[in-house]
Design a protein around this motif. Sequence first.
Motif, PDB file in Angstrom:
ATOM      1  N   TYR A  68       0.881  -1.176   0.000  1.00 18.78           N
ATOM      2  CA  TYR A  68       0.000   0.000   0.000  1.00 18.78           C
ATOM      3  C   TYR A  68       0.912   1.218   0.000  1.00 18.78           C
ATOM      4  O   TYR A  68       1.530   1.556   1.016  1.00 18.78           O
ATOM      5  CB  TYR A  68      -0.900  -0.012   1.240  1.00 18.78           C
ATOM      6  CG  TYR A  68      -2.053   0.956   1.148  1.00 18.78           C
ATOM      7  CD1 TYR A  68      -3.144   0.689   0.327  1.00 18.78           C
ATOM      8  CD2 TYR A  68      -2.041   2.145   1.882  1.00 18.78           C
ATOM      9  CE1 TYR A  68      -4.221   1.581   0.244  1.00 18.78           C
ATOM     10  CE2 TYR A  68      -3.111   3.038   1.798  1.00 18.78           C
ATOM     11  CZ  TYR A  68      -4.189   2.740   0.980  1.00 18.78           C
ATOM     12  OH  TYR A  68      -5.243   3.630   0.893  1.00 18.78           O
ATOM     13  N   ASN A 118       1.219   5.283  -1.437  1.00 15.37           N
ATOM     14  CA  ASN A 118       0.543   6.473  -1.985  1.00 15.37           C
ATOM     15  C   ASN A 118      -0.923   6.197  -2.318  1.00 15.37           C
ATOM     16  O   ASN A 118      -1.441   6.619  -3.369  1.00 15.37           O
ATOM     17  CB  ASN A 118       1.280   6.968  -3.236  1.00 15.37           C
ATOM     18  CG  ASN A 118       2.686   7.437  -2.918  1.00 15.37           C
ATOM     19  OD1 ASN A 118       2.939   8.010  -1.859  1.00 15.37           O
ATOM     20  ND2 ASN A 118       3.621   7.179  -3.824  1.00 15.37           N
ATOM     21  N   HIS A 149      -2.265   3.440  -3.147  1.00 16.57           N
ATOM     22  CA  HIS A 149      -2.459   2.432  -4.195  1.00 16.57           C
ATOM     23  C   HIS A 149      -2.247   1.027  -3.627  1.00 16.57           C
ATOM     24  O   HIS A 149      -1.119   0.664  -3.276  1.00 16.57           O
ATOM     25  CB  HIS A 149      -1.487   2.669  -5.343  1.00 16.57           C
ATOM     26  CG  HIS A 149      -1.543   1.607  -6.407  1.00 16.57           C
ATOM     27  ND1 HIS A 149      -2.650   1.388  -7.189  1.00 16.57           N
ATOM     28  CD2 HIS A 149      -0.618   0.679  -6.799  1.00 16.57           C
ATOM     29  CE1 HIS A 149      -2.412   0.397  -8.030  1.00 16.57           C
ATOM     30  NE2 HIS A 149      -1.193  -0.058  -7.798  1.00 16.57           N
ATOM     31  N   TYR A 185      -1.791  -2.991  -3.938  1.00 13.04           N
ATOM     32  CA  TYR A 185      -1.256  -3.907  -4.954  1.00 13.04           C
ATOM     33  C   TYR A 185      -1.169  -5.291  -4.326  1.00 13.04           C
ATOM     34  O   TYR A 185      -0.565  -5.464  -3.273  1.00 13.04           O
ATOM     35  CB  TYR A 185       0.119  -3.421  -5.403  1.00 13.04           C
ATOM     36  CG  TYR A 185       0.855  -4.360  -6.340  1.00 13.04           C
ATOM     37  CD1 TYR A 185       0.420  -4.539  -7.651  1.00 13.04           C
ATOM     38  CD2 TYR A 185       1.985  -5.045  -5.919  1.00 13.04           C
ATOM     39  CE1 TYR A 185       1.099  -5.391  -8.514  1.00 13.04           C
ATOM     40  CE2 TYR A 185       2.674  -5.884  -6.772  1.00 13.04           C
ATOM     41  CZ  TYR A 185       2.229  -6.067  -8.074  1.00 13.04           C
ATOM     42  OH  TYR A 185       2.905  -6.903  -8.918  1.00 13.04           O
ATOM     43  N   GLN A 196       7.132  -1.858  -6.219  1.00 14.32           N
ATOM     44  CA  GLN A 196       6.177  -0.806  -5.863  1.00 14.32           C
ATOM     45  C   GLN A 196       6.828   0.283  -4.990  1.00 14.32           C
ATOM     46  O   GLN A 196       6.171   1.241  -4.590  1.00 14.32           O
ATOM     47  CB  GLN A 196       4.992  -1.416  -5.112  1.00 14.32           C
ATOM     48  CG  GLN A 196       4.247  -2.491  -5.891  1.00 14.32           C
ATOM     49  CD  GLN A 196       3.619  -1.954  -7.162  1.00 14.32           C
ATOM     50  OE1 GLN A 196       2.918  -0.944  -7.142  1.00 14.32           O
ATOM     51  NE2 GLN A 196       3.870  -2.634  -8.278  1.00 14.32           N
TER      52      GLN A 196
END
Length: 297
Positions: A136, A138, A140, A142, A248
């Motif tokens: 996790y 920003n 976002h 995934y 990420q």
Amino acid sequence: MLSSSDNKEFFLGIDGGGSKCKAILVDASNNILGTGISGPANPLHGYEQAINSITESAELAIKDAGLKAIELKDIVAGVGLAGVNLPALFEQMSNWQHPFKQMFLATDLLIACLGAHNGQDGAVMITGTGSCGFSYVNGHPYTLGGHGFPHGDKGSGAWFGFQAANHVLMSLDGLKAGSLINQKLLALLKVSDGLEMVETIAGKPAAFYAKMANLVFDAAEEGDEVALEIVKEGAGYISGIARQLEKQNPPRISLIGGLTPRILPWLDQDVKNKLAEPLCPPEVGSVIYAQQQLALL
């Protein structure tokens, strides 16, 4: 002893997985007042079981806290569950006529990540009954893996147990060489041959197979070649998950779940070097999530 007349706000943090459901009760200052543990709470394996486990663990946490005149309807709950990454199950659980003052539902992955990094950005690999990778960053989310047992969840407790059972059955048929796993698994299941074994394991859920995982690691640590091969394959998968998550750019990455102490020594060294200790457990992540969502209202 606390009572509702103290005019305090309380939060429940729920972490519901394939093997158990854990609840914590905290006050507005995030002091943990009580805990409760009940049965499985993954709605994929049964909706009624899940809601019953959530409710039971919450009630046990209140009881453990010694609260008087406080009921579930007085408490805001953050509920993180395995299985609700599937949209149909998320909708089903969202529509539950829950007993809480308010309920904020999230995946077990998100609450695990929030807990591990105390509400900040980061990533986690989860190795418990199931396995998954999640970051996790920003805002976002995934996700990697988390496809469920038996078709996914490689490197999980259930996967290790399943590999053990599969090998033992094949070796009993003379198709593979025997191993230390044979005697350990037959002893654990209290059976003496393949037919008895199949009668015992047929149709069992992931949590049942996960209970066999430790014997694979025990055998590997004793130098058993079959066990070593299984452990290296499972650990290699988790190491691969970690490398994929790193793309990420999470500021921290942690390994969590019940299998952590067993699988950690077998991960690739470059992965071990980058791991950070989780700051808080997933049930605390549920509280953080509920508080974050409440602040947005």
